[in-house]
Design an enzyme around this catalytic site. Structure first.
Site, mmCIF file in Angstrom:
data_model
loop_
_atom_site.group_PDB
_atom_site.id
_atom_site.type_symbol
_atom_site.label_atom_id
_atom_site.label_comp_id
_atom_site.label_asym_id
_atom_site.label_seq_id
_atom_site.Cartn_x
_atom_site.Cartn_y
_atom_site.Cartn_z
ATOM 1 N N HIS A 153 3.447 -7.078 -0.400
ATOM 2 C CA HIS A 153 4.012 -5.744 -0.589
ATOM 3 C C HIS A 153 3.154 -4.705 0.127
ATOM 4 O O HIS A 153 2.035 -4.984 0.561
ATOM 5 C CB HIS A 153 4.098 -5.382 -2.075
ATOM 6 C CG HIS A 153 5.255 -6.013 -2.783
ATOM 7 N ND1 HIS A 153 5.172 -7.268 -3.340
ATOM 8 C CD2 HIS A 153 6.523 -5.574 -3.017
ATOM 9 C CE1 HIS A 153 6.332 -7.577 -3.895
ATOM 10 N NE2 HIS A 153 7.172 -6.570 -3.710
ATOM 11 N N LYS B 139 1.359 -0.428 -3.658
ATOM 12 C CA LYS B 139 1.758 -1.107 -4.908
ATOM 13 C C LYS B 139 0.518 -1.368 -5.752
ATOM 14 O O LYS B 139 -0.476 -1.910 -5.255
ATOM 15 C CB LYS B 139 2.491 -2.408 -4.604
ATOM 16 C CG LYS B 139 3.070 -3.070 -5.852
ATOM 17 C CD LYS B 139 4.030 -4.185 -5.483
ATOM 18 C CE LYS B 139 4.603 -4.876 -6.708
ATOM 19 N NZ LYS B 139 5.352 -3.937 -7.585
#
Length: 257
Positions: free
Chosen positions: A144, A148
Site C-alpha cells: 500500500h 497507510k
C-alpha cells in the site's frame, strides 16, 4: 421507482471521502445527504456529525478506528442511521464495541469493498481447503501507499482469515507477522504476512501457496480508489430495510450460504 438512499459521508475531506462523493455523482439509487469531518473541523459544505446522522439513512465511514467506534455508538444510541464502515486497524476491544452497536442498528464492516477481493476470498478459502498444510505453505503479501498507518492491511487479514477457514483453524494461532533476524525454519501450517509501504500504491494483494515443487499465486490489484467507494455505496443501498446486525461485503454480494 423507489427514492434514492440518503447517504452521509464521514471524513468527507479525506481521500476516500472525496472518492465516495465523486462516485455518488449522477446515481439514481443514492444521493449525498450530508458531509462531515471530525468535531471542530470546518469547511465548505460540512455539517456537524449529529446533523449528518439526522439527515441520513446510511453513513459511509472511511476514517480511523476510534472515530468509527464513536460514530457507531452515537448512531446506536439514536436508533440509526445504518453504518458502512471501511476503516481498518481496529483493536479487539474496539471490535467488541462495534459488535455491541450492531445489536441496535445495521452495520456493514469490511476491510475491502471491491468485488474482486471478495471473489478472491472464496478462491483462497477453496485452495486452502484443497492443499494440505504439511505440503503447502501460505503467505499473504500486501503493498500500500506510504501514508497507510496499519499493517497488515484489513484486506490481508481478511485473506488470512479465508485461508484459515479453508483449513478449519484459528488464524490467531498460526499467524506469523514478524520475521527478523534468525527466525528458524518455518512451521508447518503457519500463515505468514509480508508488508510493503511506499509511494502511492493503492492496493496490491497476493496469497501464495508454496509447495516443494510448485507454487500457486492468487492476486488482486486495485487500479483506482473509486472501486472501494462504489462497493461501499452498493452496501449503503443494500442495508435499506435490513434488521439490526453486523454484516460484511460477503453478505452484500450474496456470497454467503
Amino acid at each position: 421507482m423507489s427514492q434514492p438512499v440518503k447517504i452521509a459521508i464521514a471524513g468527507a475531506n479525506g481521500r476516500m471521502g472525496r472518492a465516495v462523493a465523486q462516485a455518488l455523482e449522477g446515481r439514481s439509487d443514492a444521493v449525498v445527504a450530508a458531509r462531515f469531518e471530525r468535531p471542530g473541523d470546518a469547511g465548505e459544505g460540512l455539517v456537524a456529525r449529529e446533523t449528518a446522522l439526522a439527515a441520513a439513512e446510511a453513513v459511509i465511514d472511511f476514517t480511523l478506528p476510534e472515530a468509527s467506534v464513536a460514530l457507531a455508538e452515537e448512531a446506536a444510541a439514536n436508533g440509526g442511521p445504518a453504518l458502512v464502515i471501511g476503516s481498518t486497524g481496529f483493536s479487539d476491544e474496539q471490535l467488541d464495541r462495534i459488535d455491541a452497536a450492531a445489536t441496535k442498528i445495521v452495520i456493514v464492516r469490511s476491510g475491502n469493498y471491491s468485488l474482486g477481493v471478495n471473489m478472491l476470498m472464496g478462491l483462497v478459502r477453496q485452495a486452502a481447503a484443497a492443499l494440505p498444510a504439511q505440503d503447502w505453505d501460505i503467505e499473504v503479501f500486501e503493498a500500500h501507499h506510504k501514508r497507510k498507518i496499519d499493517a497488515p492491511s484489513g484486506t490481508a487479514l481478511m485473506l488470512g482469515e479465508a485461508a484459515a477457514e479453508g483449513r478449519g483453524i484459528n488464524l490467531a494461532k498460526v499467524s506469523d507477522r514478524g520475521r527478523d533476524g534468525v527466525t528458524g525454519p518455518r512451521k508447518d501450517g503457519d500463515i505468514g504476512f509480508s508488508v510493503v509501504r511506499g509511494g502511492g500504491i493503492i492496493g496490491e494483494h497476493s496469497v501464495i501457496f508454496a509447495g516443494e515443487s510448485e507454487s500457486l499465486t492468487l492476486s488482486h490489484s486495485a487500479i483506482d480508489r473509486g472501486l472501494f467507494a462504489r462497493g461501499a455505496i452498493a452496501a449503503a443501498v443494500w442495508v435499506k430495510g435490513k434488521p439490526p446486525g453486523l454484516y460484511d461485503m460477503q453478505d452484500v454480494l450474496g456470497f454467503k450460504k
